[in-house]
Enzyme design. Structure first.
Site, short mmCIF file in Angstrom:
data_model
loop_
_atom_site.label_atom_id
_atom_site.label_comp_id
_atom_site.label_asym_id
_atom_site.label_seq_id
_atom_site.Cartn_x
_atom_site.Cartn_y
_atom_site.Cartn_z
N GLU A 222 12.78 10.33 -36.99
CA GLU A 222 11.58 10.01 -36.22
C GLU A 222 11.44 8.51 -36.00
OE1 GLU A 222 9.88 12.04 -34.64
OE2 GLU A 222 10.00 13.99 -35.59
N GLU A 471 4.46 27.19 -30.09
CA GLU A 471 5.56 26.56 -30.84
C GLU A 471 6.71 27.53 -31.10
OE1 GLU A 471 6.91 22.94 -32.90
OE2 GLU A 471 5.77 23.53 -31.14
N GLU A 490 9.09 19.07 -23.49
CA GLU A 490 10.41 19.60 -23.13
C GLU A 490 10.41 20.37 -21.81
OE1 GLU A 490 10.71 18.20 -27.12
OE2 GLU A 490 9.23 19.55 -26.22
#
Length: 648
Positions: A222, A471, A490
């Site tokens: 991250e 999710e 996405e």
């Protein structure tokens, strides 16, 4: 004679019925009607069946579409053009059923009317401005209510940093490092939107106020994609002599962002030390190094998706250290793939090299590993990156892909990529996660546009049903398994890239739907909030930094036809966090000159025209110009996908 007449009449009636079936188009009830469960063959699976109704106990006949759960097209054991030992490969008519009076023609006309109409420039301009306003609302509220903390709580209008009271709260602490994360992550979005004054102000704030000398334990992945990547992107924008986004130069700038990126990367390097495989530890304390109680297990994407940012840093500095450790990790993971399938698992022990998680799929734990194999080749031109990507892409097609062979023609069920065991290629579960929606965009980059069109349509159908992507979505049950939506980018990313590849206005309609859903369901008092429950539309008080760095950016670029990204003549690539990087010749200079002779290094490069020959991947020319203003996916197939997610 009467019995002969009766037989002939029945035969004629049957033939007429088959003709009606053929004309009606593909049925899409296969998930609902034929896949209520799948066969459990092992003893362990039999025990699972006692508590999990998604499995048929051994001996109980499964619906004939259980063959969908067998091998994918072209896998080992395939016969002809079909899949493995299942009946899918031999008979692709399984899902074609239903009568001719189901209103399908009327529905097909509705698809044409909704999506094929012209998209007026005025509307496009309005949506571009709406995307810019969405970014500005989130960014301005972060600066007003949260800076210098890492994230904005958009409901309470407060800032959020690491959870010091609960170090085990990895959902927060993996990401938030007490370094003004949202501001850093948003830098290049300001530039792409042409806001030079705010970009310059934000860069100066980062230089003056951010320090990585902090007692924060963060996830290496991250910190790399969100912080290191953004610092490098902004540095490249500032120092670009062409200045494609307007004057983004900083008076007196002395490579401070590059130095900050170097400082951060040095603090991440301890993660690569003291591992027997070369695969890095998942977390590191920015001040003290790897914690004494660090976990020896890491996911493939987390350990194997560092090469783009570390490679850029190495090549800008002329120091091979960072690229070398990232490449070593990629090669270590690559060497652990299954000898039988060529697939990788999703969780590995960094000391033993044993796979803890044996699931192979396109989503969480693996997604950006595939992405960075290809993007590393695009940036650096190293042949081995393309070779690895080509090999794993073929394994994905062999073992993960289910459904008919072609997206836009033929009989059978829509293409879908499932989660399988990395060693056997057998199905492990019946869900997909929202991160998998990135894959159509990756397929665009390799030219497999037709398959990207079909897969994108599946995720868009889920979005239409819920106004968001849950999710995790169970395609067997036609329902979400995990109900939250944290403003992920996405689907927007794939929509943008498919529009750039096809220029089909359908994708502008998709973007409009996404933008309107975000405004309707996620807007809060001081920003945009995570959806806690995609059905009930309840909110969670968190706005992740990728909403500004990716979601808003891709929406804006989708509607901004005149953006310098599209018109400047420069060539750009986006990192997995959406940070923009120009394809600079500086990044094509190999750092391995002391290791390999000149002829070997040149032999390791692949020319652009060799890409298709080496990868065995189709090219962009498969979508003919005459289809540009038609639906990218035929109405009967679009209707099929909408039915399979329960929309109709």
């Amino acid at each position: 004679m009467q019995w002969r007449s009766l037989v002939l009449a029945l035969l004629a009636l049957r033939l007429a019925g088959h003709a009606l079936l053929w004309l009606a188009g593909p049925s899409v009830g296969f998930y609902q009607q034929r896949l209520r469960a799948f066969v459990c063959s092992s003893a362990a699976a039999a025990q699972e069946a006692a508590t999990n109704r998604r499995c048929f106990p051994p001996g109980l006949a499964a619906p004939h579409w259980a063959s969908f759960l067998g091998r994918a097209w072209g896998g080992p054991g395939a016969s002809g053009g079909g899949g493995g030992g299942s009946s899918v490969g031999r008979d692709r008519r399984l899902a074609w059923s239903g009568g001719g009076d189901d209103g399908s023609s009327r529905d097909d006309d509705e698809y044409e009317q909704r999506y094929s109409r012209a998209f007026p420039p005025q509307l496009r301009g309005q949506l571009r401005d709406a995307a810019r306003s969405m970014f500005a609302f989130g960014y301005d509220n972060y600066m007003a209510h949260a800076f210098p903390q890492d994230e904005l709580n958009p409901i309470d209008c407060r800032g959020r940093g690491p959870d010091r009271d609960d170090p085990s709260n990895l959902n927060i602490n993996d990401v938030l490092g007490n370094y003004s994360l949202t501001l850093i992550d948003a830098l290049d979005t300001l530039a792409v939107m042409g806001n030079s004054s705010e970009f310059q102000k934000a860069v100066k704030l980062v230089i003056e106020t951010v320090s990585f000398d902090t007692d924060s334990t963060v996830q290496v992945f991250e910190a790399t994609i969100r912080v290191l990547g953004s610092l490098l992107s902004a540095h490249i924008i500032i120092t670009d002599v062409k200045q494609p986004f307007g004057d983004m130069t900083i008076k007196g700038y002395d490579n401070e962002l590059l130095h900050m990126a170097h400082d951060l990367a040095v603090r991440l390097l301890p993660a690569f030390e003291n591992t027997k495989t070369g695969i890095p530890y998942p977390r590191v304390n920015l001040r003290t190094g790897v914690p004494s109680d660090s976990n020896n297990e890491t996911c493939t994407a987390g350990a194997g998706s560092l090469l783009v940012e570390f490679g850029i840093l190495s090549r800008l500095l002329g120091d091979s250290t960072f690229e070398w450790v990232a490449r070593r990790a990629v090669k270590a993971l690559w060497n652990l793939r299954s000898n039988d399938t060529g697939l990788l698992g999703n969780v590995v022990n960094i000391q033993t090299g044993h796979w803890i998680g044996k699931q192979s799929g396109l989503g969480a734990g693996l997604d950006s590993f595939y992405e960075y194999l290809l993007k590393s080749y695009i940036l650096f031109g190293e042949k081995e990156d393309l070779e690895m990507f080509s090999a794993v892409y073929q394994s994905i097609q062999n073992y993960l892909r289910r459904g008919r062979e072609a997206c836009n023609e033929g009989e059978g069920d829509p293409p879908l990529y499932v989660n399988v065991n990395m060693f056997s290629g057998q199905l492990m579960n019946t869900w997909i996660d929202s991160l998998q929606a990135f894959f159509p965009g990756l397929q665009v980059l390799i030219g497999d546009v037709e398959d990207a069109i079909c897969l994108h349509a599946f995720y868009y159908a889920i979005w239409k049903r819920y106004g968001a992507l849950p999710e995790r979505y169970n395609w067997q049950l036609q329902a979400p398994d995990v109900l939250f939506y944290p403003l992920r980018p996405e689907l927007v990313e794939s929509t943008y890239l498919l529009y750039q590849a096809t220029k089909n206005p359908f994708y502008l309609h998709v973007g409009m739907d996404i933008l309107q859903s975000l405004e309707k369901y996620t807007k809060a008092k001081c920003g945009y909030a995570t959806l806690h429950h995609v059905i009930e539309k309840s909110k969670e008080d968190r706005m992740e930094s990728f909403f500004l760095s990716e979601t808003c950016k891709y929406l804006y670029l989708l509607f901004d036809e005149e953006n310098p990204v599209h018109k400047s003549g420069n060539r750009f690539m986006f990192t997995t966090e959406g940070h923009i990087v120009s394809l600079d010749k500086r990044l094509r200079v190999s750092l391995w000159q002391d290791t390999f002779p000149e002829e070997e290094r040149e032999a390791g490069k692949i020319k652009r025209h060799e890409l298709r020959a080496n990868s065995s991947i189709s090219n962009c020319n498969r979508v003919p110009d005459e289809r540009r203003y038609l639906l990218p996916l035929k109405s009967i197939y679009m209707r099929q996908i909408d039915q399979m997610v329960g929309l109709i």
